[in-house]
Design an enzyme around this catalytic site. Structure first.
Site, PDB file in Angstrom:
ATOM      1  N   SER A  46      -8.046  -5.901 -10.573  1.00  9.09           N
ATOM      2  CA  SER A  46      -6.675  -5.413 -10.821  1.00  9.09           C
ATOM      3  C   SER A  46      -5.779  -6.579 -11.232  1.00  9.09           C
ATOM      4  O   SER A  46      -4.937  -6.454 -12.123  1.00  9.09           O
ATOM      5  CB  SER A  46      -6.092  -4.779  -9.557  1.00  9.09           C
ATOM      6  OG  SER A  46      -6.404  -3.416  -9.506  1.00  9.09           O
ATOM      7  N   LYS A 101       0.842  -1.202   0.000  1.00 14.90           N
ATOM      8  CA  LYS A 101       0.000   0.000   0.000  1.00 14.90           C
ATOM      9  C   LYS A 101       0.865   1.235   0.000  1.00 14.90           C
ATOM     10  O   LYS A 101       1.976   1.218   0.537  1.00 14.90           O
ATOM     11  CB  LYS A 101      -0.872   0.023   1.261  1.00 14.90           C
ATOM     12  CG  LYS A 101      -2.075   0.935   1.153  1.00 14.90           C
ATOM     13  CD  LYS A 101      -3.101   0.321   0.243  1.00 14.90           C
ATOM     14  CE  LYS A 101      -4.434   1.004   0.339  1.00 14.90           C
ATOM     15  NZ  LYS A 101      -5.501   0.074  -0.048  1.00 14.90           N
TER      16      LYS A 101
HETATM   17  N1  GLU Z   1      -7.081   0.157  -3.378  1.00 15.60           N
HETATM   18  C1  GLU Z   1      -7.885  -0.990  -3.627  1.00 15.60           C
HETATM   19  C2  GLU Z   1      -7.944  -1.859  -2.370  1.00 15.60           C
HETATM   20  O1  GLU Z   1      -7.684  -1.384  -1.314  1.00 15.60           O
HETATM   21  C3  GLU Z   1      -7.432  -1.741  -4.852  1.00 15.60           C
HETATM   22  C4  GLU Z   1      -6.051  -2.303  -4.795  1.00 15.60           C
HETATM   23  C5  GLU Z   1      -5.623  -2.875  -6.131  1.00 15.60           C
HETATM   24  O2  GLU Z   1      -6.416  -2.834  -7.060  1.00 15.60           O
HETATM   25  O3  GLU Z   1      -4.491  -3.337  -6.203  1.00 15.60           O
HETATM   26  O4  GLU Z   1      -8.322  -2.995  -2.409  1.00 15.60           O
END
Ligand code: GLU
Length: 414
Positions: A348, A106
């Site tokens: 994703s 993250k």
């Molecule tokens: N930010 C999104 C999550 O917290 C997507 C993360 C991603 O697509 O890698 O799941």
């Protein structure tokens, strides 16, 4: 004792409980209680008025035993080191729950995109990629959108990385515009995943979606698409909210009108008079309550006034551990965040697979694959909760942590 509202330490608490329940020893917890890596970067950015501002950002990589780390980048004034660390741990859990070949990562930048121009946002996005370029990449760590970041920001980041790499690198980042290798269905994927969880939970509780009363807290990417999906499926969305307040109509709101009037940060209630507060919204009697905004919304303070049969957490951390226990005692079915919001990272993953193979799927193909993944994840968590007699959050953490724990063992790390 005061209730624990700290997302990082409460995440550690549940990870420890989950690992203990599965019989892992302390060394596995020691490995998983923090990210393996955390990079802090400072980025000077030229602002439109000619001054230079130095922004602080982070990238955390929780565990890469299963494969590259994966997770979004958020742009928000409240970003801090602990939040980024907790969010990277949740990404490991999400990827484990939907069985993706990734660990969790993250990123975040302390900034307020609502007060920045497009030019400033572009320079900041590119500066971030330059700052973290050594630890990220299509086979190392793959960023994506998160709070207040979108496909345009992903496009700038991909372009910057491709320049550094001297290679077109669509697989470096997901959530891109379709013309740059984005996937069909990615934008709506989080809400799609939440919807599938709602359908599964409603089935378990014998509730029909047709006519079900739904309350949605938050009208951002997840909340707004979700309200639309529920509305289109015949449910009655009786209340929604944004950061400024909430609106309620027991006969069902006109969701298409609200979507049309919402701004790009999800604000719409400022157009109305006599709005409710966000805490009043949570206590409205309904069948399905979806917190899709911020953390620590359902706490020991208000949990006994929650009046829903099913709660599906589209936001990260909306319910405290104390409140989770109390909801479980009241037999309210809680679908935890790490399961309910895993649709985004699932698509994703599909985007990254399509980038790697250079062959692209239709929206129907993507949705079909997403549905399979989420339904199977939901049932795995639900069945484990029943067989081990634990709440859904603990069961989700058990399913989610297992893959990284096992992979770390096989690699000989612990
Ligand atoms: N930010 C999104 C999550 O917290 C997507 C993360 C991603 O697509 O890698 O799941």
């Amino acid at each position: 004792m005061a209730e624990n509202l700290n997302l990082f330490t409460s995440t550690q608490e549940v990870i420890r409980e989950a690992l203990t329940k599965m019989g892992y020893d302390e060394s596995v917890y020691e490995l998983m209680k923090e990210p393996l890596r955390l990079l802090t970067v400072r980025m000077p950015v030229r602002m439109d008025d000619g001054t230079t501002r130095v922004f602080t950002g982070y990238r955390a990589q929780h565990n890469d035993s299963v494969g590259p780390t994966k997770g979004g980048v958020r742009f928000h004034p409240d970003v801090d080191e602990e939040e980024v660390k907790a969010l990277s741990m949740w990404m490991t859990l999400k990827c484990g729950i939907v069985d993706l070949p990734y660990g969790g990562g993250k990123g975040g930048i302390i900034c307020d995109p609502r007060t920045m121009s497009m030019g400033e946002l572009e320079r900041l996005s590119r500066a971030y990629v330059r700052a973290i370029s050594q630890i990220v990449g299509p086979t190392k760590d793959i960023p994506a959108p998160d709070v207040y970041t979108n496909s345009q920001i992903m496009a700038w980041m991909m372009d910057e990385y491709s320049r550094i790499d001297e290679f077109n690198s669509p697989g470096f980042i997901t959530g891109k515009p379709i013309v740059l290798g984005g996937s069909q269905g990615r934008e709506k994927a989080t809400a799609q995943g939440v919807t599938i969880c709602i359908e599964q939970a409603a089935k378990k509780r014998g509730i029909s979606i047709q006519g079900a009363r739904v309350v949605v807290q938050g009208f951002g990417n997840a909340g707004s698409f979700l309200a639309k999906f529920m509305h289109d499926a015949g449910a009655k969305v009786i209340a929604i909210s944004d950061a400024h307040g909430a609106i309620h109509d027991p006969n069902g709101l006109d969701i298409d009108y609200l979507l049309d009037r919402r701004d790009s940060f999800g604000t719409v209630t400022t157009l109305f008079e006599n709005t409710l507060t966000n805490s009043e919204l949570l206590e409205i009697e309904c069948d399905i309550l979806v917190p899709a905004a911020v953390s620590n919304q359902i706490t020991a303070q208000n949990v006994d006034r929650i009046n829903a049969s099913i709660i599906v957490e589209a936001a990260n951390g909306p319910t405290t551990l104390e409140a989770t226990k109390r909801l479980n005692e009241r037999d309210i079915l809680l679908v935890p965040d790490v399961l309910a919001s895993a649709g985004g990272v699932t698509v994703s993953y599909f985007e990254w697979v399509q980038n790697n193979q250079g062959y692209y799927w239709t929206e129907e193909e993507v949705n079909e694959k997403l549905e399979k993944k989420i339904v199977s994840a939901f049932n795995q968590v639900y069945d484990l909760a029943h067989s081990r007699k634990v709440n859904m959050r603990l069961a989700a953490y058990m399913v989610g942590a297992r893959k990284s724990a096992e992979a770390s063992k096989f690699r000989g790390w612990v």
